[in-house]
Design an enzyme around this catalytic site. Structure first.
Site, short mmCIF file in Angstrom:
data_model
loop_
_atom_site.label_atom_id
_atom_site.label_comp_id
_atom_site.label_asym_id
_atom_site.label_seq_id
_atom_site.Cartn_x
_atom_site.Cartn_y
_atom_site.Cartn_z
N TYR A 142 0.92 -1.35 -0.13
CA TYR A 142 -0.04 -0.05 0.03
C TYR A 142 0.76 1.25 -0.03
O TYR A 142 0.57 2.21 -0.77
CB TYR A 142 -1.00 0.10 1.20
N GLY A 198 4.35 1.67 17.42
CA GLY A 198 3.49 0.78 16.50
C GLY A 198 3.96 0.77 15.26
O GLY A 198 3.15 0.71 14.17
N HIS A 258 9.62 -0.72 8.68
CA HIS A 258 9.42 -0.33 6.93
C HIS A 258 10.01 1.38 7.21
O HIS A 258 10.81 1.73 6.23
CB HIS A 258 8.38 -0.40 6.42
N ASP A 259 9.15 2.03 7.99
CA ASP A 259 9.31 3.39 8.11
C ASP A 259 10.72 4.08 8.41
O ASP A 259 11.24 4.83 7.84
CB ASP A 259 8.22 4.20 8.72
N ASP A 302 6.80 -1.95 18.93
CA ASP A 302 5.59 -2.75 18.49
C ASP A 302 5.52 -3.71 19.68
O ASP A 302 6.47 -3.96 20.57
CB ASP A 302 5.69 -3.19 17.35
N ASP A 342 3.93 -1.76 24.16
CA ASP A 342 2.54 -1.92 24.00
C ASP A 342 2.10 -0.25 24.26
O ASP A 342 2.37 0.25 25.29
CB ASP A 342 1.77 -2.70 25.04
N HIS A 373 2.42 5.84 12.45
CA HIS A 373 1.82 5.73 10.91
C HIS A 373 0.83 5.07 10.94
O HIS A 373 0.75 3.84 11.25
CB HIS A 373 3.00 5.12 10.25
N SER A 374 -0.39 5.48 10.61
CA SER A 374 -1.66 4.63 10.44
C SER A 374 -1.76 3.91 11.81
O SER A 374 -2.25 2.72 11.63
CB SER A 374 -1.70 3.86 9.30
N HIS A 414 -5.92 5.74 13.19
CA HIS A 414 -7.12 5.44 12.39
C HIS A 414 -7.75 4.03 12.77
O HIS A 414 -8.93 3.75 12.39
CB HIS A 414 -6.73 5.72 10.90
N GLU A 462 -1.11 10.17 8.85
CA GLU A 462 -2.28 9.68 8.32
C GLU A 462 -2.98 10.47 7.40
O GLU A 462 -2.58 11.73 6.92
CB GLU A 462 -3.42 9.80 9.72
N GLU A 489 -11.06 7.09 8.91
CA GLU A 489 -10.34 8.14 8.74
C GLU A 489 -10.75 9.69 9.14
O GLU A 489 -12.02 9.60 9.47
CB GLU A 489 -10.00 8.36 7.04
#
Length: 425
Positions: free
Chosen positions: A232, A268, A273-274, A293, A314, A330-331, A334, A363, A389
């Site tokens: 995505y 989280g 990846h980020d 995470d 957590d 990141h996301s 939402h 977001e 969103e």
């Protein structure tokens, strides 16, 4: 076909505001005929500016082409597209993924017969012939002859698991919840879903457990989900790219950050990846990067950069890293309704250093008009788990309720997540 402002005479004609509207004629006419001439002109103009390497020009041309299709197709055609083609093409695609059809079709552009593909996949040739015809009709493969097909870019991409995982993931952990939305709305008197414990997901999958509970207990679902999220984000502007968020000016300049100081905490952050992308694009940025995470997630993180500390955490509990230059999500928000987000944010606010620390929220910010279809689709998907969103107004309301203020919302491209830069109020 009555309505609050119109009545039907039973012949396909509706009387609305004193006018006689022939619905049957409308159903087989172009949807927005008045827009077609201008869209054709725009398509020509956008086509002139298109080059293979110009992503912005390609997206502009794609949007105009999509608008032209919606204007040209008749309501009858739109009904059939929604009701027939989208669900059936999905079924054919997921079947193809399951039997490794796209690997059998290959990536070398050489046409293959249904007989050969059936031999490789073990699928009944009669069944495979029917599936391939529909996949070709929907643009998933290229028909080169009678019962003969060649790959295209889409089918070639599906030869890799990280791309094809999207289809079984959606079926196993999203689709039934989406299908249940109308019944869920009706049962709950059409109230906006805001509870993570009373969701269309739970109704659709007949479970008391929430979506993230299933991810935590199902390694296959977790893998597919992370693959899909990685896909995505692929090919989209990232907040640390030049021209998006000024990393040097906003994060690094004016901040005394030593080797042992923390520049960025990815809260989280899944498999990192980020942070990996950040370190690759900003190799000389000072300080440490911290990936956080749940323990069952970070245990699978492999080969992290030496400057990235992997930490089990957590985000519903106290933030152990105090006074970092920036905390990043990141996301994440939402996924949760406001009351749950306030608990997550409270742990970050308590760890932030006044006048120094920032919160970076990556977001979607849903615009008041002209929202992109990927954004609205994602909102519907999140709706089934009781979240969604948010608009700019909703972001201000949520973040300010947690003791934060928005310094600026940085955006790069329509349909791409913004970066909401926050400070302590």
């Amino acid at each position: 076909m009555g309505s609050s402002n119109g009545t039907s005479n039973g012949t396909g004609q509706v009387f609305a505001n004193g006018k006689n509207i022939d619905v049957e004629k409308i159903a087989v006419s172009a949807n927005l005929p008045a827009q077609i001439p201008a869209l054709l002109e725009q398509l020509n103009a956008d086509g002139i500016g298109y080059t293979i390497t110009d992503t912005e020009a390609r997206l502009k041309l794609l949007e105009t082409a999509r608008s032209l299709v919606y204007a040209l197709e008749t309501p009858r055609e739109a009904i059939i597209r929604h009701c027939w083609s989208e669900s059936t093409s999905y079924a054919a695609l997921e079947t193809g993924v399951d039997v490794r059809l796209f690997q059998a079709l290959g990536t070398d552009d050489t046409p293959k017969s249904v007989a050969k593909l059936a031999e490789t996949t073990g699928v009944d040739p009669a069944l495979l012939s029917r599936l391939m015809k529909h996949l070709a009709a929907m643009g998933a493969v290229v028909e080169t002859g009678s019962d003969e097909y060649a790959p295209n870019g889409f089918s070639k991409t599906l030869t890799e698991e990280r791309y094809s995982d999207a289809f079984p993931l959606m079926t196993s952990r999203f689709t039934q919840g989406i299908i249940a939305l109308p019944a869920f709305f009706k049962k709950n008197n059409y109230r906006n879903p805001t509870s993570p414990t009373n969701t269309a997901f739970q109704m659709g999958y007949n479970t008391d457990m929430g979506f993230f509970g299933h991810i935590q207990q199902e390694p296959i679902t977790a893998k597919q989900f992370n693959n899909h999220m990685g896909v995505y984000a692929q090919g989209r502007p990232r907040w640390m790219d030049p021209g998006f968020y000024p990393v040097q000016e906003q994060l690094i300049d004016g901040a005394a950050i030593g080797e042992k100081d923390v520049l960025l905490v990815d809260v989280g952050g899944s498999f990192g990846h980020d942070l990996s992308d950040f370190r690759r694009k900003w190799p000389n940025a000072p300080g440490k990067l911290v990936l956080q995470d749940l323990p069952e997630v970070v245990v699978s993180v492999k080969e992290a950069h030496s400057s990235i500390e992997v930490m089990a955490h957590d985000f519903f509990k106290e933030q152990p890293v105090k006074g970092a230059r920036a905390y990043y999500m990141h996301s994440v928000l939402h996924d949760w309704p406001d009351d749950v987000c306030q608990k997550i944010l409270a742990n970050l606010v308590a760890a932030m250093e006044p006048g120094y620390s920032k919160l970076l929220v990556n977001e979607n910010v849903v615009p008041s008009t002209g929202a992109y279809w990927e954004t609205t689709s994602l909102d519907m998907i999140m709706m089934e788990i009781g979240s969604g969103e948010r608009t700019e107004h909703q972001w201000h309301s949520l973040l300010e309720s947690a003791g934060l203020k928005i310094a600026k919302i940085w955006s790069a491209q329509r349909g791409v997540e913004s970066l909401i830069e926050c400070e302590l109020a």
